[in-house]
Design a protein around this motif. Structure first.
Motif, PDB file in Angstrom:
ATOM      1  N   CYS A  39       0.824  -1.215   0.000  1.00  0.00           N
ATOM      2  CA  CYS A  39       0.000   0.000   0.000  1.00  0.00           C
ATOM      3  C   CYS A  39       0.858   1.265   0.000  1.00  0.00           C
ATOM      4  O   CYS A  39       0.499   2.270  -0.633  1.00  0.00           O
ATOM      5  N   TYR A  40       1.988   1.213   0.671  1.00  0.00           N
ATOM      6  CA  TYR A  40       2.894   2.367   0.677  1.00  0.00           C
ATOM      7  C   TYR A  40       3.448   2.616  -0.731  1.00  0.00           C
ATOM      8  O   TYR A  40       3.566   3.764  -1.180  1.00  0.00           O
ATOM      9  N   GLY A  41       3.759   1.527  -1.448  1.00  0.00           N
ATOM     10  CA  GLY A  41       4.221   1.661  -2.830  1.00  0.00           C
ATOM     11  C   GLY A  41       3.167   2.290  -3.720  1.00  0.00           C
ATOM     12  O   GLY A  41       3.485   3.116  -4.590  1.00  0.00           O
ATOM     13  N   LEU A  42       1.919   1.907  -3.514  1.00  0.00           N
ATOM     14  CA  LEU A  42       0.817   2.503  -4.284  1.00  0.00           C
ATOM     15  C   LEU A  42       0.665   3.982  -3.946  1.00  0.00           C
ATOM     16  O   LEU A  42       0.359   4.803  -4.821  1.00  0.00           O
ATOM     17  N   TYR A  43       0.872   4.323  -2.679  1.00  0.00           N
ATOM     18  CA  TYR A  43       0.745   5.721  -2.255  1.00  0.00           C
ATOM     19  C   TYR A  43       1.812   6.584  -2.932  1.00  0.00           C
ATOM     20  O   TYR A  43       1.539   7.712  -3.387  1.00  0.00           O
ATOM     21  N   ILE A  44       3.034   6.073  -3.038  1.00  0.00           N
ATOM     22  CA  ILE A  44       4.120   6.822  -3.672  1.00  0.00           C
ATOM     23  C   ILE A  44       3.783   7.107  -5.144  1.00  0.00           C
ATOM     24  O   ILE A  44       4.072   8.197  -5.661  1.00  0.00           O
ATOM     25  N   LYS A  45       3.166   6.121  -5.813  1.00  0.00           N
ATOM     26  CA  LYS A  45       2.877   6.259  -7.243  1.00  0.00           C
ATOM     27  C   LYS A  45       1.431   6.692  -7.507  1.00  0.00           C
ATOM     28  O   LYS A  45       0.911   6.473  -8.603  1.00  0.00           O
ATOM     29  N   ARG A  46       0.805   7.311  -6.525  1.00  0.00           N
ATOM     30  CA  ARG A  46      -0.624   7.624  -6.646  1.00  0.00           C
ATOM     31  C   ARG A  46      -0.917   8.574  -7.812  1.00  0.00           C
ATOM     32  O   ARG A  46      -1.914   8.402  -8.518  1.00  0.00           O
ATOM     33  N   ALA A  53      -5.806   6.349 -14.886  1.00  0.00           N
ATOM     34  CA  ALA A  53      -7.089   5.725 -14.548  1.00  0.00           C
ATOM     35  C   ALA A  53      -8.153   5.982 -15.601  1.00  0.00           C
ATOM     36  O   ALA A  53      -9.034   5.139 -15.822  1.00  0.00           O
ATOM     37  N   SER A  54      -8.089   7.141 -16.282  1.00  0.00           N
ATOM     38  CA  SER A  54      -9.105   7.446 -17.301  1.00  0.00           C
ATOM     39  C   SER A  54      -9.037   6.472 -18.473  1.00  0.00           C
ATOM     40  O   SER A  54     -10.057   6.128 -19.080  1.00  0.00           O
TER      41      SER A  54
END
Length: 400
Positions: A39-46, A53-54
């Motif tokens: 989850c921290y990795g996802l937060y960095i690349k948010r 996402a589009s």
């Protein structure tokens, strides 16, 4: 050959057997750390993920990861708090080790405060675990060789309560340990559940000795509370009506529906995958095979949900009638004077967490050795024993 193999295992030697809860807690901690790192990795690349996402809406599914982390951390904290509150709950066997041809019983020391409505259920299982290494079929397979269950005797003490159980174990069952010249291990397991919220799992030594318990005077399978609990559970799946002329037992549809619901959901999932891949120009075989598999699974689930069994007993005959969604499809009839015995058959075994459930069916056997189904969807040995006793009493009354 060692005459006391149970003393060689450190976890058994002092007859203070701890559950697997501490190991499960450690696994939960490790999993929580790994999931937090993801989850921290996802937060960095948010920012990068949201920008894409589009074009790729599936990226939004990654937002569920932090939500799942909250649930994982909450569950881990809950388990840790419970461990701190009630302690390791060691099991002391009486006799030690448990005895094939005698008793398997013991006392569990619990720091939980005793209350008048406290309920502790226990299940004793003999399991054969086979390890397979060949290329066509590798993995671990478990088979329940024998089991029994019931309600424990619970007694208050100064530090909380003592939970006691004792089962009669028949001769001929395999002892703990590896089966000679095979890849099969025999495991004797105790599953404990307190107030439907606390579960504990113990692996215990059981060997052939015929020893009896010295300090536990009452059997769990014959305990009045065990019969009452089995009767309460049966009333949720079966309706018993008795009159002077006949008795009927109706095992209604849509009871204990989990297996059927899962089959339907898996079937819908397979069919949906088949339709989606077919719409995306995948090979035609996927668009045919997946929907057919899904349809078969969904129909099997609906069949499970909608099936019912009506058993009618009078002074002349025992009749077993199969129904689906209230419509009669088949029936069997046996003259009551030809009933020879009853036969209990264990079916599918499902394991979830620390709980193992075996589904039973009860048959009556006639003079021609043909079997007639008289009960189904029984998910414990105590339920099966209760319904067998009830039907035997009804048959005996009409035979007189």
């Amino acid at each position: 050959m060692n005459d006391t193999p149970w003393l060689e295992k450190k976890a058994w030697a002092k007859n203070q057997i701890t559950s697997y809860t501490k190991i499960q807690l450690i696994i939960s901690y490790v999993f929580s750390v790994i999931w937090s790192w993801i989850c921290y990795g996802l937060y960095i690349k948010r920012d990068e993920l949201l920008a894409n996402a589009s074009e790729e809406p599936a990226v939004y599914l990654l937002l569920l990861f932090p939500l799942s982390l909250i649930a994982i951390l909450f569950q881990t904290y809950k388990q840790y708090s419970l461990w701190r509150t009630i302690g390791p709950m060691p099991l002391s066997l009486d006799p030690f080790p448990g005895a094939i041809g005698g008793h398997v019983g013991g006392k569990i020391a619990c720091k939980l405060a005793h209350h008048s409505e406290m309920s502790a259920r226990v299940k004793l299982l003999c399991i054969k675990r086979t390890h397979s290494n060949n290329s066509s079929n590798s993995g671990v397979r478990e088979h329940v060789e024998w089991e029994n269950d019931g309600v424990c005797h619970v007694q208050a003490n100064s530090g909380g309560c003592d939970i006691r159980f004792r089962f009669d174990v028949q001769e001929g069952l395999p002892p703990s340990g590896r089966v000679e010249n095979s890849k099969t291990n025999v495991i004797w397991r105790v599953e404990l559940e307190i107030d439907d919220k606390i579960q504990r799992l113990y692996e215990i030594p059981v060997f052939e000795s015929g020893e009896k318990s010295q300090h536990i005077c009452h059997g769990t399978e014959t305990y009045e509370a065990t019969g009452f609990a089995a009767g309460e559970a049966l009333s949720g799946i079966a309706q018993l009506k008795r009159t002077a002329d006949k008795s009927t037992i109706y095992f209604a549809p849509f009871k204990r529906p989990l297996n059927g619901v899962l089959l339907v959901l898996i079937g819908v999932l397979f069919a949906s995958i088949g339709i989606i891949v077919d719409m995306n120009d995948a090979p035609m075989i996927f668009g045919i095979v997946f929907p057919l598999i899904g349809l078969g699974l969904a129909l099997a689930g609906l069949q499970y949900l909608g099936k019912a069994l009506l058993v009618t007993i009078d002074s002349e005959n025992l009749k077993s009638q199969r129904l689906y969604f209230g419509i009669s499809f088949s029936s069997q009839s046996l003259p009551i004077k030809d009933i020879q015995s009853f036969y209990l058959k264990g079916g599918a075994t499902v394991s979830y967490g620390t709980k193992t459930t075996t589904y039973y069916q009860l048959f009556t056997v006639g003079k021609n050795a043909q079997k007639y189904r008289v009960a189904e969807r029984l998910n414990s040995r105590s339920e099966a024993n209760k319904v067998e006793k009830t039907i035997c009493e009804i048959v005996s009354a009409y035979k007189r």
